[in-house]
Enzyme design. Structure first.
Site, short mmCIF file in Angstrom:
data_model
loop_
_atom_site.label_atom_id
_atom_site.label_comp_id
_atom_site.label_asym_id
_atom_site.label_seq_id
_atom_site.Cartn_x
_atom_site.Cartn_y
_atom_site.Cartn_z
N CYS A 133 0.80 -1.23 0.00
CA CYS A 133 0.00 0.00 0.00
C CYS A 133 0.83 1.28 0.00
O CYS A 133 0.27 2.37 -0.10
CB CYS A 133 -0.93 0.00 1.20
SG CYS A 133 -2.08 -1.38 1.22
N CYS A 454 0.38 2.39 6.68
CA CYS A 454 0.78 1.02 6.93
C CYS A 454 0.80 0.27 5.61
O CYS A 454 0.27 0.74 4.60
CB CYS A 454 -0.19 0.34 7.90
SG CYS A 454 -1.91 0.35 7.31
#
Length: 474
Positions: A133, A454
């Site tokens: 991500c 994250c």
């Protein structure tokens, strides 16, 4: 936070009553002194590297209007869009760095294929990065390194994710048989291989939806993390409602100036807005069943980010080069850090590790940050990171610090919504975070913005942007 939401976000009486009690534990800081005495950061590279501008396609729920495209088609729109928005000639671009997480096998180096499709010079090299991500964050920081070292001067960085058509392959037994069949020279050999086929050869392999190291899905990890830090279902639903409400308001006020419309091939339809922003009532959110840990989990379809198609691109160069080209940069790219931790119990705590580490590295305090932009994988993940940042125990046990850094001022946090509402095309989100940070610094008269996210594998990123004096929010 409850009073802020009540005044500025939630309009219905029922919703207002619901949120009054929800975020009372989150600390807000006085900004009066800070506004009159803003901190600035010194350049560490000798190049004053800047984010000139960025664009993104509208982020759409997978399986909707982009579903007939290929990933490089979507990436092409962002890559051509940044040239059109900035007016920079394609020949000026020295290099392209582009992120993607789930690879389309026909375009393994999607950076190169998308750049060519977008009309970039065939003399412009390109490479693809992947870091889950935070892939387009990696693209941006790789660009910083290449410019700082003097290798290149003008780089386009970005990312694309296309969840409408993920690669599904034959399982290993069938793949092995097909390779052998390709080498078989006689009919007898081919018939022998055909006779060896068993029903389980036809079971396909899907891209992994669980962590390779733990075998656990990210949603399951988010549920456990929320429980570990005491983030209730009610808190998570309230945070999700906040994200959607703020995103809707930001779009209606014209704040999403990074949006670049996409005209669908073979159609007159133009996509000019994100389609995942939906403001529901608290009652509607409360009726949804747990999505991962059943029947007692707290993560639902509404308080988790959704599968999204989208692409983004940004122009990165030196301040000197930007001025020579007649460009007005958005922000200085001042500092960054990557972190990693236990991918089982702390999979989604990247921001809790990156934030204090980066603040210390830059010589800043929490109160020095005017704009916060965290990636919202799950509402429970955001709340768990808040609670970790505001925990002396966490700081002492895991950060080797004497005490907590504290949680961000919620009035400065994700004020235009986030991944829960806008969407999360894995490799494209980092550029969106950077553009929202840069544009919010202008709109909110701020100086410094901090991005944190994250990523799968228990990794995370933190970045600090500083408003450029010539910046506009257009």
């Amino acid at each position: 936070m409850a009073s802020y939401i009540a005044r500025n976000v939630v309009k219905s009486p029922a919703a207002l009553g619901l949120v009054q009690q929800q975020f009372s534990g989150l600390r807000a800081f006085s900004v009066g002194t800070q506004l009159n005495n803003k901190k600035t950061l010194k350049d560490k590279t000798g190049k004053n590297i800047v984010l000139v501008d960025g664009v993104r396609t509208p982020f759409l729920l997978s399986g909707t209007d982009y579903s007939k495209l290929m990933p490089h088609d979507l990436a092409k729109e962002a890559l051509s869009g940044i040239l059109k928005k900035t007016g920079v000639p394609k020949e000026i671009i020295d290099y392209v760095i582009y992120g993607t997480v789930i690879q389309e096998v026909r375009t393994s180096n999607i950076a190169r294929e998308a750049a060519l499709a977008a009309g970039y010079s065939d003399k412009t090299p390109a490479h693809t990065v992947t870091m889950a991500c935070i892939s387009s964050n990696q693209a941006m920081t790789t660009a910083i390194g290449l410019i700082a070292s003097g290798v290149y001067e003008v780089i386009v960085a970005g990312g694309v994710e296309f969840m409408s058509d993920i690669p599904i392959r034959h399982n290993r037994k069938m793949r092995s048989l097909m390779l052998k069949a390709n080498k078989a020279k006689t009919l007898q050999q081919r018939l022998g291989l055909l006779a060896s086929i068993r029903p389980n050869f036809f079971i396909p392999e899907l891209p992994g939806v669980s962590e390779f190291s733990s075998g656990e899905t990210m949603g399951h990890s988010a549920d456990r993390l929320a429980a570990a830090f005491g983030a209730s279902r009610k808190e998570q639903d309230d945070y999700a409602l906040r994200s959607h409400s703020l995103a809707q308001q930001a779009f209606q006020k014209g704040h999403f100036t990074d949006l670049y419309p996409v005209k669908l091939p073979g159609s007159d339809k133009v996509i000019d807005k994100d389609n995942g922003i939906r403001v529901s009532s608290p009652d509607q959110l409360g009726k949804l069943k747990p999505a991962f840990i059943k029947p007692h989990g707290t993560v639902t379809a509404a308080n988790a980010s959704f599968l999204t198609d989208g692409a983004s691109a940004a122009l990165i160069t030196t301040e000197e080069k930007a001025k020579a080209l007649g460009l007005k940069p958005k922000a200085y790219l001042r500092d960054f850090i990557y972190v990693s931790q236990d991918p089982i119990d702390q999979l989604l705590l990247g921001p809790a590790y990156a934030t204090p580490t980066l603040l210390d590295k830059a010589g800043l305090q929490l109160k020095d940050i005017d704009v916060w932009e965290f990636h919202e994988a799950f509402a429970g993940q955001i709340l768990a990171n808040f609670k970790a940042l505001d925990s002396d125990w966490f700081a002492q046990k895991y950060m080797n610090k004497k005490g907590k850094v504290g949680s961000p001022d919620i009035s400065k946090f994700n004020a235009w919504g986030g991944s829960l509402s806008i969407g999360h095309p894995f490799a494209a989100t980092g550029i969106r975070l950077a553009m929202h940070t840069a544009n919010r610094l202008v709109k909110e008269n701020g100086q410094l913005g901090l991005i944190a996210a994250c990523a799968a594998g228990g990794q995370g990123v933190g970045m600090i942007l500083e408003r450029h004096p010539d910046a506009t929010a257009n």
